[in-house]
Scaffold this motif. Structure first.
Motif, PDB file in Angstrom:
ATOM      1  N   THR A  27      -2.662  36.112  -0.280  1.00 28.14           N
ATOM      2  CA  THR A  27      -1.471  36.200  -1.019  1.00 28.14           C
ATOM      3  C   THR A  27      -0.480  35.380  -0.196  1.00 28.14           C
ATOM      4  O   THR A  27      -0.217  35.734   1.170  1.00 28.14           O
ATOM      5  N   SER A  29       2.252  34.205   0.047  1.00 29.18           N
ATOM      6  CA  SER A  29       3.559  34.423   0.430  1.00 29.18           C
ATOM      7  C   SER A  29       3.807  35.479   1.684  1.00 29.18           C
ATOM      8  O   SER A  29       4.832  35.647   2.197  1.00 29.18           O
ATOM      9  N   ARG A  30       2.607  36.116   1.993  1.00 29.42           N
ATOM     10  CA  ARG A  30       2.848  36.878   3.035  1.00 29.42           C
ATOM     11  C   ARG A  30       2.596  36.147   4.478  1.00 29.42           C
ATOM     12  O   ARG A  30       3.008  36.551   5.364  1.00 29.42           O
ATOM     13  N   TYR A  31       2.182  34.839   4.446  1.00 29.77           N
ATOM     14  CA  TYR A  31       1.750  34.166   5.549  1.00 29.77           C
ATOM     15  C   TYR A  31       3.087  33.246   6.053  1.00 29.77           C
ATOM     16  O   TYR A  31       3.500  32.529   5.347  1.00 29.77           O
ATOM     17  N   TRP A  52       7.286  32.852   5.887  1.00 30.45           N
ATOM     18  CA  TRP A  52       7.003  33.119   4.419  1.00 30.45           C
ATOM     19  C   TRP A  52       8.079  33.065   3.459  1.00 30.45           C
ATOM     20  O   TRP A  52       7.729  32.728   2.271  1.00 30.45           O
ATOM     21  N   SER A  53       9.396  33.260   4.008  1.00 25.95           N
ATOM     22  CA  SER A  53      10.518  33.240   2.929  1.00 25.95           C
ATOM     23  C   SER A  53      10.855  31.498   2.677  1.00 25.95           C
ATOM     24  O   SER A  53      11.608  31.337   1.966  1.00 25.95           O
ATOM     25  N   ASN A  73       5.924  28.906  -2.691  1.00 24.38           N
ATOM     26  CA  ASN A  73       5.195  30.016  -2.846  1.00 24.38           C
ATOM     27  C   ASN A  73       4.581  30.362  -4.157  1.00 24.38           C
ATOM     28  O   ASN A  73       3.602  30.769  -4.519  1.00 24.38           O
ATOM     29  N   ASN A  76       1.666  27.733  -4.137  1.00 28.85           N
ATOM     30  CA  ASN A  76       0.627  28.329  -2.884  1.00 28.85           C
ATOM     31  C   ASN A  76       0.439  26.999  -1.994  1.00 28.85           C
ATOM     32  O   ASN A  76      -0.827  26.458  -1.613  1.00 28.85           O
ATOM     33  N   LEU A  99      -0.130  35.679  10.068  1.00 31.19           N
ATOM     34  CA  LEU A  99       0.201  36.800   9.380  1.00 31.19           C
ATOM     35  C   LEU A  99       1.528  37.702  10.172  1.00 31.19           C
ATOM     36  O   LEU A  99       1.887  38.463  10.090  1.00 31.19           O
ATOM     37  N   ALA A 101       4.899  38.233  12.199  1.00 32.42           N
ATOM     38  CA  ALA A 101       6.317  37.995  11.958  1.00 32.42           C
ATOM     39  C   ALA A 101       6.866  36.995  12.701  1.00 32.42           C
ATOM     40  O   ALA A 101       6.430  36.678  13.824  1.00 32.42           O
TER      41      ALA A 101
END
Length: 123
Positions: A27, A29-31, A52-53, A73, A76, A99, A101
């Protein structure tokens, strides 16, 4: 997640290149995503990162104002636009995914790495 970097090549000083990194198998957008580089005989160093944002970015001082990192995103992908290239930018460039934050900027904070793409800047 698997990462595939592309777009490297040979360019004269002052020129531009655009690197791209395609992600698959996770996924995206998680990274948080980052670019690192490693020149011959030197340690791998941080270049740029985007969370990720995609809402903000962070750069090494050596590339600030010349390089731009961006991500899509939906596709990808994460790109690194490199302008006003200098011979000291010559290195193998790696994209990486984290991963963690925030906005990691050290290599040990990244979990997945692409294979690298060679950038050579001639004087």
């Amino acid at each position: 997640v698997q990462l595939q970097a592309s777009g490297g090549g040979l360019v004269q000083a002052g020129g531009s290149l655009r690197l791209s990194c395609a992600a698959s198998g996770g996924t995206f957008s998680r990274y948080a995503m980052g670019w690192f580089r490693q020149a011959p005989g030197k340690e791998r160093e941080f270049v740029a990162a985007v969370p990720w944002s995609g809402s903000y970015t962070y750069y090494a001082d050596s590339v600030k104002g010349r390089f731009t990192i961006s991500r899509d995103n939906a596709k990808n992908t994460v790109d690194l636009q490199m302008n006003s290239l200098k011979p000291e930018d010559t290195a193998v460039y790696y994209c990486a995914a984290s991963l963690r934050a925030g906005l990691p900027f050290t290599s040990y904070q990244y979990d997945y790495w692409g294979q690298g793409t060679q950038v050579t800047v001639s004087s």
